[in-house]
Design a protein around this motif. Structure first.
Motif, short mmCIF file in Angstrom:
data_model
loop_
_atom_site.label_atom_id
_atom_site.label_comp_id
_atom_site.label_asym_id
_atom_site.label_seq_id
_atom_site.Cartn_x
_atom_site.Cartn_y
_atom_site.Cartn_z
N GLY A 13 0.78 -1.24 0.00
CA GLY A 13 0.00 0.00 0.00
C GLY A 13 0.80 1.28 0.00
N SER A 14 2.10 1.18 -0.23
CA SER A 14 2.90 2.41 -0.31
C SER A 14 3.79 2.35 -1.53
N VAL A 15 3.91 3.49 -2.21
CA VAL A 15 4.82 3.57 -3.36
C VAL A 15 5.95 4.57 -3.05
N ARG A 16 6.02 5.01 -1.81
CA ARG A 16 7.06 5.96 -1.39
C ARG A 16 8.43 5.29 -1.51
N PRO A 17 9.42 5.95 -2.12
CA PRO A 17 10.75 5.33 -2.20
C PRO A 17 11.25 4.94 -0.82
N ASN A 19 9.95 2.83 1.21
CA ASN A 19 8.84 2.75 2.18
C ASN A 19 8.93 1.52 3.09
N PHE A 20 8.35 1.68 4.29
CA PHE A 20 8.41 0.63 5.31
C PHE A 20 7.32 -0.43 5.11
N THR A 21 6.27 -0.08 4.41
CA THR A 21 5.24 -1.08 4.10
C THR A 21 5.87 -2.22 3.30
N ALA A 22 6.69 -1.85 2.31
CA ALA A 22 7.34 -2.88 1.47
C ALA A 22 8.30 -3.74 2.30
N THR A 79 -0.97 -1.82 4.45
CA THR A 79 -1.12 -0.36 4.29
C THR A 79 -0.28 0.42 5.29
N PRO A 80 0.23 1.57 4.87
CA PRO A 80 0.77 2.51 5.86
C PRO A 80 -0.39 3.32 6.42
N GLU A 81 -0.17 3.93 7.58
CA GLU A 81 -1.18 4.89 8.05
C GLU A 81 -0.77 6.26 7.51
N TYR A 82 -1.68 6.84 6.74
CA TYR A 82 -1.48 8.19 6.20
C TYR A 82 -2.65 9.06 6.65
N HIS A 83 -2.34 10.13 7.34
CA HIS A 83 -3.37 11.09 7.79
C HIS A 83 -4.56 10.41 8.47
N GLY A 84 -4.23 9.52 9.37
CA GLY A 84 -5.28 8.88 10.17
C GLY A 84 -6.14 7.90 9.42
N GLY A 85 -5.64 7.39 8.30
CA GLY A 85 -6.41 6.41 7.55
C GLY A 85 -5.49 5.50 6.76
N VAL A 113 1.28 -0.40 9.00
CA VAL A 113 2.48 0.13 9.64
C VAL A 113 2.35 1.65 9.76
N ALA A 114 2.93 2.20 10.81
CA ALA A 114 2.84 3.64 11.03
C ALA A 114 4.05 4.15 11.77
N ALA A 115 4.37 5.40 11.51
CA ALA A 115 5.46 6.04 12.23
C ALA A 115 5.06 6.32 13.68
N GLY A 116 3.81 6.64 13.89
CA GLY A 116 3.34 7.05 15.21
C GLY A 116 3.26 5.90 16.21
N GLN A 117 3.19 6.29 17.48
CA GLN A 117 3.21 5.29 18.54
C GLN A 117 1.88 4.58 18.75
N VAL A 148 7.33 2.30 13.13
CA VAL A 148 7.92 1.35 12.18
C VAL A 148 9.34 1.76 11.73
N GLN A 149 9.65 3.05 11.76
CA GLN A 149 11.00 3.49 11.32
C GLN A 149 12.11 2.89 12.16
N GLY A 150 11.75 2.53 13.43
CA GLY A 150 12.77 1.98 14.31
C GLY A 150 12.79 0.46 14.35
C1 LIG Z 1 1.14 11.48 3.42
C2 LIG Z 1 1.60 10.88 4.72
C3 LIG Z 1 0.75 10.89 5.81
C4 LIG Z 1 1.15 10.30 7.01
N1 LIG Z 1 0.28 10.27 8.07
C5 LIG Z 1 0.61 9.58 9.18
C6 LIG Z 1 -0.32 9.42 10.25
O1 LIG Z 1 -1.45 9.89 10.21
N2 LIG Z 1 0.06 8.72 11.34
C7 LIG Z 1 1.30 8.13 11.42
O2 LIG Z 1 1.60 7.48 12.42
N3 LIG Z 1 2.20 8.28 10.43
C8 LIG Z 1 1.88 8.96 9.31
N4 LIG Z 1 2.77 9.05 8.28
C9 LIG Z 1 4.06 8.39 8.40
C10 LIG Z 1 3.98 6.97 7.87
O3 LIG Z 1 3.22 6.16 8.76
C11 LIG Z 1 5.38 6.46 7.72
O4 LIG Z 1 5.92 7.03 6.53
C12 LIG Z 1 5.56 4.97 7.76
O5 LIG Z 1 6.89 4.69 7.41
C13 LIG Z 1 4.64 4.18 6.88
O6 LIG Z 1 4.61 4.63 5.57
P1 LIG Z 1 5.53 4.05 4.39
O7 LIG Z 1 5.16 2.61 4.18
O8 LIG Z 1 5.20 4.88 3.19
O9 LIG Z 1 6.96 4.15 4.83
C14 LIG Z 1 2.41 9.68 7.09
C15 LIG Z 1 3.27 9.68 5.98
C16 LIG Z 1 2.86 10.26 4.79
C17 LIG Z 1 3.78 10.20 3.60
#
Ligand SMILES: Cc1cc2nc3c(=O)[nH]c(=O)nc-3n(C[C@H](O)[C@H](O)[C@H](O)COP(=O)(O)O)c2cc1C
Length: 197
Positions: A13-17, A19-22, A79-85, A113-117, A148-150
């Protein structure tokens, strides 16, 4: 000869270079490849030309996506979590799976996966609702990886055993579900077909 391979498709669910989802998907795929008679198809939407919903174009990647999902007995959506979804990448993939969806009737396991706690709880809840709406059988116990970054070293290995086990369980739980609930049905259908032949 009857093919008893359990085919699993995983949608990233992520195409970010970088990315941690991959990275998490790679761990699930590694676990599945260690299981006997399991095949894995990792689907990276970045490699498919998926149109925006309703803007169907010829030669888009939608047909290929649908075929790959159709060929799978079970599906994992990561999926990554992006903006609460959950990510728009995953939604775009779902929009391109047809209406009715090729996910209908398939067991689907979820990984977030998400960056947040607090992890990807909100993303997973929303995704569960949508995947259930299209008629898939959503497995209980979605796995959410917080901070997930850690969690990975530079080689893509998970640095702690608990997280590694949690990610791998997404694959093993799905295979167990298929073994317990779908394989007996498939075997029965084969028997009936063989007797009728
Ligand atoms: C557009 C965008 C929105 C994001 N929103 C959130 C968020 O709402 N909560 C969170 O914990 N992390 C958020 N992040 C950080 C991602 O969770 C983080 O990049 C994580 O590594 C997973 O995404 P990735 O698979 O693209 O790396 C966001 C990142 C992006 C690029």
């Amino acid at each position: 000869m009857i093919d008893r391979t359990i085919s699993i498709a995983i949608v990233q669910g992520s195409v970010r270079p970088g990315n941690f989802t991959a990275k998490a998907v790679a761990v699930v795929a590694d676990e599945l490849r260690q299981q006997s008679q399991v095949s894995v198809d990792v689907i990276d939407p970045a490699t498919l030309d998926l149109p925006l919903p309703g803007a169907a174009s010829e030669n888009s990647g939608a047909e290929q996506l649908q075929e790959r999902i159709q060929n799978a007995i079970g599906v994992i959506l990561a999926t990554p979590e992006y903006h609460g979804g959950y990510s728009s990448v995953i939604k775009l993939a779902i929009e391109n799976m047809g209406f009715p969806s090729v996910l209908k009737g398939k067991p689907v396991a979820l990984l977030g996966v998400a960056a947040g706690q607090i992890g990807a709880i909100k993303a997973l809840e929303q995704l569960r609702s949508v995947v259930s709406h299209v008629g898939a059988i959503v497995l209980p116990g979605p796995v959410s990886i917080a901070g997930v970054q850690g969690k990975f070293d530079e080689g893509g290995n998970v640095i702690d055993a608990q997280t590694d086990g949690a990610i791998r369980s997404v694959g093993t739980n799905l295979v167990h579900y298929i073994h317990d609930n779908l394989c007996p049905k498939m075997a029965l259908e084969e028997m009936v077909r063989a007797e009728a032949a």
